[in-house]
Design a protein around this motif. Sequence first.
Motif, PDB file in Angstrom:
ATOM      1  N   SER A  18     -22.028 -71.789  73.107  1.00 14.62           N
ATOM      2  CA  SER A  18     -22.578 -73.146  73.078  1.00 14.62           C
ATOM      3  C   SER A  18     -22.732 -73.712  71.671  1.00 14.62           C
ATOM      4  O   SER A  18     -23.219 -74.830  71.506  1.00 14.62           O
ATOM      5  CB  SER A  18     -23.950 -73.180  73.774  1.00 14.62           C
ATOM      6  OG  SER A  18     -23.842 -72.736  75.112  1.00 14.62           O
ATOM      7  N   THR A  19     -22.347 -72.951  70.659  1.00 17.87           N
ATOM      8  CA  THR A  19     -22.444 -73.426  69.284  1.00 17.87           C
ATOM      9  C   THR A  19     -21.087 -73.322  68.600  1.00 17.87           C
ATOM     10  O   THR A  19     -20.205 -72.573  69.024  1.00 17.87           O
ATOM     11  CB  THR A  19     -23.479 -72.609  68.478  1.00 17.87           C
ATOM     12  OG1 THR A  19     -23.144 -71.206  68.544  1.00 17.87           O
ATOM     13  CG2 THR A  19     -24.878 -72.818  69.025  1.00 17.87           C
ATOM     14  N   ASP A  20     -20.939 -74.067  67.531  1.00 16.95           N
ATOM     15  CA  ASP A  20     -19.671 -74.130  66.805  1.00 16.95           C
ATOM     16  C   ASP A  20     -19.422 -72.849  66.018  1.00 16.95           C
ATOM     17  O   ASP A  20     -20.358 -72.179  65.575  1.00 16.95           O
ATOM     18  CB  ASP A  20     -19.702 -75.326  65.846  1.00 16.95           C
ATOM     19  CG  ASP A  20     -18.355 -75.588  65.208  1.00 16.95           C
ATOM     20  OD1 ASP A  20     -17.493 -76.188  65.874  1.00 16.95           O
ATOM     21  OD2 ASP A  20     -18.162 -75.165  64.044  1.00 16.95           O
ATOM     22  N   ALA A  26     -29.378 -72.256  60.388  1.00 13.75           N
ATOM     23  CA  ALA A  26     -30.212 -73.406  60.735  1.00 13.75           C
ATOM     24  C   ALA A  26     -29.773 -74.014  62.063  1.00 13.75           C
ATOM     25  O   ALA A  26     -30.607 -74.394  62.894  1.00 13.75           O
ATOM     26  CB  ALA A  26     -30.157 -74.446  59.619  1.00 13.75           C
ATOM     27  N   ALA A  27     -28.456 -74.101  62.261  1.00 12.15           N
ATOM     28  CA  ALA A  27     -27.938 -74.655  63.518  1.00 12.15           C
ATOM     29  C   ALA A  27     -28.258 -73.733  64.694  1.00 12.15           C
ATOM     30  O   ALA A  27     -28.610 -74.199  65.786  1.00 12.15           O
ATOM     31  CB  ALA A  27     -26.432 -74.879  63.408  1.00 12.15           C
ATOM     32  N   MET A  28     -28.129 -72.425  64.470  1.00 13.19           N
ATOM     33  CA  MET A  28     -28.462 -71.467  65.516  1.00 13.19           C
ATOM     34  C   MET A  28     -29.952 -71.547  65.857  1.00 13.19           C
ATOM     35  O   MET A  28     -30.343 -71.530  67.028  1.00 13.19           O
ATOM     36  CB  MET A  28     -28.120 -70.041  65.064  1.00 13.19           C
ATOM     37  CG  MET A  28     -26.664 -69.810  64.746  1.00 13.19           C
ATOM     38  SD  MET A  28     -25.724 -69.420  66.229  1.00 13.19           S
ATOM     39  CE  MET A  28     -24.240 -68.789  65.476  1.00 13.19           C
ATOM     40  N   LEU A  37     -31.862 -73.566  74.170  1.00 15.31           N
ATOM     41  CA  LEU A  37     -30.575 -73.207  74.753  1.00 15.31           C
ATOM     42  C   LEU A  37     -30.672 -71.978  75.658  1.00 15.31           C
ATOM     43  O   LEU A  37     -29.964 -71.881  76.671  1.00 15.31           O
ATOM     44  CB  LEU A  37     -29.569 -72.949  73.629  1.00 15.31           C
ATOM     45  CG  LEU A  37     -28.181 -72.463  74.032  1.00 15.31           C
ATOM     46  CD1 LEU A  37     -27.446 -73.548  74.815  1.00 15.31           C
ATOM     47  CD2 LEU A  37     -27.377 -72.059  72.802  1.00 15.31           C
ATOM     48  N   LEU A  38     -31.548 -71.057  75.306  1.00 20.06           N
ATOM     49  CA  LEU A  38     -31.646 -69.804  76.056  1.00 20.06           C
ATOM     50  C   LEU A  38     -32.634 -69.890  77.216  1.00 20.06           C
ATOM     51  O   LEU A  38     -32.904 -68.890  77.880  1.00 20.06           O
ATOM     52  CB  LEU A  38     -32.029 -68.662  75.111  1.00 20.06           C
ATOM     53  CG  LEU A  38     -31.094 -68.464  73.908  1.00 20.06           C
ATOM     54  CD1 LEU A  38     -31.562 -67.312  73.043  1.00 20.06           C
ATOM     55  CD2 LEU A  38     -29.657 -68.262  74.363  1.00 20.06           C
TER      56      LEU A  38
END
Length: 236
Positions: A18-20, A26-28, A37-38
């Motif tokens: 779900s992430t780039d 920081a984005a995680m 997200l979890l």
Amino acid sequence: MLVRRSIALGDLESLLTSTDQQADHAAMRSAIIEDNLLAKGTGQARQNSLRQLTYFYGLDSTMPAFTVFRRLYSHYPREQSILALVLACSHDPVLRSAIAYIVRQPPGSIVSHKALAEVVLKAGATYGPASLHKIAENALASSTMAGITRGVPVRRAEFQPGAASAAYVAWLAHKAGASGSAIFDSALFGCLGLEQAAVREACVEAARRSLLELRAAGNVVEITFRLFEGIIAEAK
């Protein structure tokens, strides 16, 4: 940290899918804490998940070990769980000792909490009985997630590490300072259940698949990692 949680492969998969690829820590963190997200029930549970996943995996595209792992994870779906286990073991010596013990057991044999607790003690860890039981429980949960064990009671399962996993272990050994044939001596190969002769053959197979370069002349061995170094350079 194994005393608190297993390696949480389900959470890791959700995060990575779900992430780039270029997502930094920081984005995680934002995905886990701000976006939930979890799907954790409380803010504290989100913080705990972030802490554990960061401990085992790094979760940062600026970290070479995580960058290479993430690329391999996306290109070798059949090896995802073992690749994740290798990275987690590289960060947690207690987990590494437990997994190395588990994979040495004959397929089909029962792996008990008591036996794992004794392994942890022999590795030099100082925990009380309750913590040792929790560590053994989390180690078995982690090995089951990775496909190394199965069932109740927990038994050693048949599994075959792939070329990407062997190449990743070899590269981690190289990054830790090993070179030449000393790479074959990495303790992380023990987490793949490979003995010395099998380690070399696994690296030869990885070279056949262009995951690394291996040249040998007599007793002199040279191993290089153009693919992985290229992945790191590309991420900068």
